[in-house]
Motif scaffolding. Structure first.
Motif, short mmCIF file in Angstrom:
data_model
loop_
_atom_site.label_atom_id
_atom_site.label_comp_id
_atom_site.label_asym_id
_atom_site.label_seq_id
_atom_site.Cartn_x
_atom_site.Cartn_y
_atom_site.Cartn_z
N PRO A 226 8.86 0.92 -13.33
CA PRO A 226 8.29 1.36 -12.22
C PRO A 226 7.85 0.22 -11.20
CG PRO A 226 6.55 1.78 -13.84
CD PRO A 226 8.15 1.34 -14.66
N ASP A 227 7.87 0.40 -10.21
CA ASP A 227 7.42 -0.74 -8.98
C ASP A 227 5.85 -0.52 -9.02
OD1 ASP A 227 10.09 -1.48 -7.69
OD2 ASP A 227 10.13 0.66 -7.78
N LEU A 228 5.36 0.52 -9.21
CA LEU A 228 4.03 0.65 -9.47
C LEU A 228 3.34 1.62 -10.01
CD1 LEU A 228 1.31 -0.55 -7.39
CD2 LEU A 228 1.86 1.52 -6.13
N VAL B 226 3.28 -4.34 -14.71
CA VAL B 226 3.39 -3.75 -13.49
C VAL B 226 2.21 -3.62 -12.53
CG1 VAL B 226 4.21 -1.47 -12.58
CG2 VAL B 226 5.28 -2.27 -14.79
N PRO B 227 2.21 -3.98 -11.26
CA PRO B 227 1.30 -3.97 -10.30
C PRO B 227 0.51 -2.49 -10.47
CG PRO B 227 2.98 -4.23 -9.13
CD PRO B 227 3.60 -4.59 -10.78
N GLU C 114 6.01 -4.75 0.85
CA GLU C 114 6.46 -6.08 0.44
C GLU C 114 6.17 -5.88 -1.00
OE1 GLU C 114 4.23 -9.39 2.42
OE2 GLU C 114 3.91 -7.85 4.08
N GLU C 115 6.87 -7.23 -1.61
CA GLU C 115 6.63 -7.37 -2.96
C GLU C 115 5.55 -7.48 -3.74
OE1 GLU C 115 9.31 -9.13 -6.76
OE2 GLU C 115 10.16 -9.24 -4.72
N LEU C 116 5.11 -6.91 -4.58
CA LEU C 116 3.57 -7.19 -4.97
C LEU C 116 3.68 -7.94 -6.22
CD1 LEU C 116 2.64 -3.29 -5.06
CD2 LEU C 116 1.98 -4.98 -3.34
N PRO C 117 2.49 -8.76 -6.44
CA PRO C 117 2.35 -9.68 -7.42
C PRO C 117 2.22 -8.67 -8.67
CG PRO C 117 0.61 -9.80 -5.98
CD PRO C 117 1.44 -9.14 -5.36
N ARG C 118 2.63 -9.24 -9.69
CA ARG C 118 2.85 -8.40 -11.19
C ARG C 118 1.44 -7.79 -11.58
NH1 ARG C 118 7.63 -8.64 -14.43
NH2 ARG C 118 6.34 -9.21 -16.06
N ASP C 119 0.34 -8.94 -11.08
CA ASP C 119 -0.94 -8.71 -11.74
C ASP C 119 -1.98 -8.09 -10.77
OD1 ASP C 119 -1.01 -10.82 -9.89
OD2 ASP C 119 -2.12 -11.98 -11.24
N LEU C 120 -1.30 -7.37 -9.72
CA LEU C 120 -2.35 -6.83 -8.68
C LEU C 120 -2.78 -5.68 -9.08
CD1 LEU C 120 -2.94 -6.78 -5.58
CD2 LEU C 120 -1.24 -4.88 -5.28
N LEU C 121 -4.21 -5.63 -9.05
CA LEU C 121 -4.82 -4.44 -9.78
C LEU C 121 -6.08 -3.85 -8.77
CD1 LEU C 121 -5.54 -2.78 -12.44
CD2 LEU C 121 -6.43 -4.68 -13.28
N LEU C 122 -5.87 -2.90 -8.37
CA LEU C 122 -6.89 -2.17 -7.14
C LEU C 122 -7.42 -1.20 -7.64
CD1 LEU C 122 -4.67 -2.73 -3.90
CD2 LEU C 122 -6.28 -4.17 -4.95
N ASN C 123 -8.58 -1.05 -7.71
CA ASN C 123 -9.43 0.13 -7.71
C ASN C 123 -10.22 0.68 -6.44
OD1 ASN C 123 -11.00 2.17 -9.24
ND2 ASN C 123 -12.85 0.92 -8.93
N VAL C 124 -9.57 1.89 -6.19
CA VAL C 124 -9.79 2.66 -4.90
C VAL C 124 -10.73 3.93 -5.01
CG1 VAL C 124 -8.84 3.50 -2.80
CG2 VAL C 124 -7.60 1.81 -4.01
#
Ligand code: MN
Length: 254
Positions: free
Chosen positions: A88-90, A122-123, A154-164
């Motif tokens: 997956p992309d995300l 995976v971001p 846009e391409e995401l960094p592989r370590d992008l981790l967001l808590n929304v």
């Protein structure tokens, strides 16, 4: 937007949860959605991984799968087996029934699923909903899908981790925030069962320190809270502050 985007959706409230269903629906406008979610509620299971028994994956419909395990199990099975050919992309987790603010992210199965996503390269992004009067999973799912769409432009960094976290009211905007702090811990309720034996119940409603820039402040202000997280738990301040003093206390006396 490229329609060959692949999204893995999971949660900790179970595959039939309303929050997940609404988010799956909204995310289908962005890309191909594969749902791999626990077959029952797994809230507050944290980042636990099942290693002492086999796991079953059941296909409930096109692109919808239930696993008799934790959210972390689901992300593992999805990325390392089901989607192995085309990862997956995300990873998207939620929408959780209830907020995941501050220190509570350490208990959260919803947020832990995103930890696992990032650990597997995976971001990942978690969504949680404030369940006060006026909340709408459909409205929050639309907002979540818009945020995901903008991120994936846009391409995401592989370590992008967001808590929304999403407020119950119609949000007045989006804030970038830090994790808030609880004012006091849970309480232990001590009771007696019908046979006179003691049992305990972990209870209490969390209260939050008023803190500028915190996730709790954003939600209190009817704004969407987006907290970037990372998994490196190293306390760099302590490491730098006085390493000799700490080391001295840990060493055996000569
Ligand atoms: Mn939950």
């Amino acid at each position: 937007m490229s329609s060959d985007l692949r999204l893995l959706l999971t949660n900790d409230d179970g595959v039939d949860a309303k929050g997940l269903r609404a988010l799956a629906e909204a995310l289908r406008s962005i890309g191909e959605v594969t749902v791999v979610a626990p077959d029952r509620e797994q809230s507050a299971t944290g980042h636990s991984l099942t290693l002492d028994r086999p796991l079953r994956l059941r296909e409930l419909g096109e692109g919808v799968h239930a696993v008799d395990g934790t959210p972390t199990d689901c992300v593992n099975l999805a990325i390392l087996w089901l989607m192995e050919e085309e990862p997956p992309d995300l990873v998207v987790s939620g929408i959780n029934h209830g907020l995941n603010l501050g220190d509570d992210v350490t208990y959260s199965g919803t947020v832990s699923a995103t930890f696992e996503g990032v650990l597997l390269g995976v971001p990942s992004i978690a969504f949680s909903q404030q369940l006060e009067s006026g909340f709408s999973f459909e409205r929050s799912a639309e907002i979540a899908a818009r945020l995901v769409g903008r991120l994936l432009a846009e391409e995401l960094p592989r370590d992008l981790l967001l808590n929304v976290n999403l407020p119950a009211a119609s949000p007045r905007g989006v804030n970038l925030t830090k994790l808030g702090k609880r004012v006091y811990q849970q309480v232990i309720a001590e009771k007696k069962d019908p046979r006179g034996r003691r049992y305990f119940w972990i209870a209490g409603t969390p209260e939050w320190q008023e803190e500028a820039g915190s996730d709790h402040e954003a939600i209190s202000d009817d704004r969407v809270s987006v907290t970037p997280l990372h998994l490196d738990l190293t306390d760099y301040d302590r490491l730098r502050a006085d390493p000799d003093e700490l080391l001295e206390r840990l060493r055996e006396p000569d």
